[in-house]
Enzyme design. Structure first.
Site, PDB file in Angstrom:
ATOM      1  CB  THR A 102      -0.947   0.005   1.222  1.00 31.50           C
ATOM      2  OG1 THR A 102      -1.845  -1.102   1.122  1.00 31.50           O
ATOM      3  CG2 THR A 102      -1.741   1.291   1.301  1.00 31.50           C
ATOM      4  CB  SER A 141      -7.359  -1.974  -4.579  1.00 29.98           C
ATOM      5  OG  SER A 141      -6.946  -3.275  -4.972  1.00 29.98           O
ATOM      6  CB  THR A 142      -2.549  -1.682  -2.679  1.00 30.07           C
ATOM      7  OG1 THR A 142      -2.448  -0.306  -2.310  1.00 30.07           O
ATOM      8  CG2 THR A 142      -1.183  -2.337  -2.527  1.00 30.07           C
ATOM      9  CB  THR A 188      34.296 -38.984 -13.459  1.00 28.14           C
ATOM     10  OG1 THR A 188      35.139 -40.138 -13.442  1.00 28.14           O
ATOM     11  CG2 THR A 188      33.924 -38.651 -14.903  1.00 28.14           C
ATOM     12  CB  SER A 319      48.241 -13.724   1.009  1.00 24.64           C
ATOM     13  OG  SER A 319      48.570 -13.862   2.369  1.00 24.64           O
ATOM     14  CE  LYS A 325      46.889 -18.433  -0.998  1.00 27.77           C
ATOM     15  NZ  LYS A 325      45.557 -17.848  -1.160  1.00 27.77           N
TER      16      LYS A 325
END
Length: 465
Positions: A102, A141-142, A188, A319, A325
């Site tokens: 609303t 209406s809303t 896999t 890092s 790294k």
């Protein structure tokens, strides 16, 4: 001090900034809902959609002779201002709110009314000349205006999302072409399997994302079924006969899209399944996208003790304590976006389930969660493409040596020496560290010429005996 004007509603009088185009009910929402720090103004497509709905309603009301030409023209002008995404700063209310939307509906009604009043040469707040409720919200209406606008906004937000997805898929496809001759080992269960190309792997990424383009188009189309004319609960009370169909037609013309009126307005007013379906499609995309990012992080792991099959563009030092790294920060951030979207989907599922009887009052959190998901995902996919995928390179020689040294290539010998002999060779290779190639020759299982033909990596990339 800021000048104020006095407006009133059911609860009494309230001070509103004199310069504001919103009114008393919007001010109450500002006071009541300090929840997320995300405002309606942060989602311009939603504001635009509210303008589309209000314009369609005004056009229908004018054609049905219950809105005068002068008021219609003023409301048309004001609605078009919203459609052009002007006055966004006049939508300061929180996206998370009670009242089934609303506050959002009244925010739009008040802003449109006050823009229209100025267009008519009147002062803000002189609602006797153009009322947020009696004129802008006429025949609405809303409960029909808010979900209809929300669906339109999501439909429009889906377009840049799909563009980002298609561009990402194209980027993966370009890399598939670039890597089409780069031999590698497939895996896999994280164990060596059989050879493939890096191009095949990236083409798989592209194809699985392409499927989500079609899925998003399908579920987005469901958002164009709206319930304008339902008013409070779907019975159409306070709307003239024919208004629902006419208003829907007007909105379809404004949008130039196939907007349809729901078959049963009572059902449509309480049903949120189209939001659930769309959110589910976002979740499905995220599951795939996160899996791809997991694979990218595995493939680039190392550089000395991991798979080290591909290189991702370095983006920042990895890092504060380990020199040299570099982390896969782009796939990492996309993973996190996917987690957020999947969490939003859970919120949407709970909110959809929480509706009672003729209305679901939880639509604000549904709408906010989906909009947040779309926004995050669009940005994430563009970031992944530009900052990562377009710059991926392959460690070609390393990949080739992995294939030649792999136990997995023994699978190609099954049709020639049998599963039992192949297993024996694989076991001995594992125990001794010897190569499959040399062990087959030592056991006189195949001639060198035949073995070379079978174990040529190019002969192991598709159906071949």
């Amino acid at each position: 001090m800021q000048k104020m004007r006095t407006e009133s509603d059911l609860l009494g009088e309230l001070q509103v900034p004199e310069s504001a185009y919103y009114g008393v009910q919007t001010q109450r929402a500002i006071n009541n809902f300090k929840i997320s720090n995300h405002q309606l103004a942060d989602y311009p497509e939603f504001v635009k959609a509210l303008g589309i709905v209000k314009l369609g309603a005004a056009q229908a009301n004018n054609e049905l002779k219950i809105l005068s030409d002068d008021l219609y023209k003023a409301i048309e002008f004001a609605s078009n201002e919203l459609i052009q995404k002007k006055y966004l700063n006049e939508f300061p209310i929180d996206m998370i709110q009670g009242g089934a939307g609303t506050s959002t509906n009244m925010n739009a009604n008040e802003v449109i009314a006050n823009i229209a009043l100025e267009h008519l040469g009147k002062q803000k707040g002189e609602y006797q000349f153009c009322s947020p409720n009696d004129h802008v919200n006429l025949s609405q209406s809303t409960n029909d205006a808010y979900p209809s606008a929300l669906k339109i906004a999501l439909f429009e937000m889906n377009k840049p999302l799909v563009d980002a997805l298609e561009n990402l898929s194209t980027s993966f496809q370009s890399k598939a072409k670039e890597f089409e001759n780069v031999i590698k080992m497939g895996r896999t269960q994280l164990q060596d399997a059989v050879p493939m190309t890096l191009g095949q792997e990236f083409e798989g990424f592209s194809n699985t994302l392409n499927k989500e383009v079609d899925n998003l188009h399908r579920v987005a189309q469901q958002l164009l079924v709206i319930n304008m004319g339902a008013t409070a609960i779907g019975t159409g009370l306070n709307a003239l006969p024919g208004y629902a169909q006419l208003c829907t037609k007007k909105i379809a013309t404004i949008m130039n899209e196939d907007v349809l009126l729901a078959d049963n307005l009572v059902e449509a007013t309480s049903d949120t399944s189209s939001f659930v379906d769309y959110s589910s499609a976002l979740k499905r995309l995220c599951i795939k996208l996160s899996k791809i990012c997991n694979d990218l992080r595995l493939l680039t792991s190392g550089p000395r003790t991991g798979l080290f099959e591909i290189n991702l563009p370095p983006k920042q030092p990895g890092s504060s304590i380990m020199p040299g790294k570099v982390n896969p920060v782009i796939p990492e951030v996309v993973n996190q976006v996917c987690f957020k979207v999947i969490g939003n989907d859970t919120t949407i599922s709970m909110a959809a389930e929480a509706g009672q009887l003729q209305l679901n009052v939880m639509e604000p959190i549904i709408g906010f969660s989906i909009m947040e998901s779309i926004q995050y995902l669009t940005n994430a996919m563009n970031t992944l493409r530009v900052e990562c995928i377009d710059g991926v390179t392959a460690n070609t020689e390393h990949l080739k040596q992995e294939v030649l040294n792999s136990i997995g290539i023994v699978t190609a010998l099954n049709p020639y020496i049998g599963y039992k002999a192949s297993t024996k060779i694989a076991k001995e290779a594992l125990e001794t560290g010897g190569s499959v190639y040399k062990l087959v020759l030592e056991h006189n299982l195949l001639s060198k010429e035949k073995l070379d033909e079978i174990l040529d990596p190019k002969n192991m990339l598709g159906p071949h005996i």
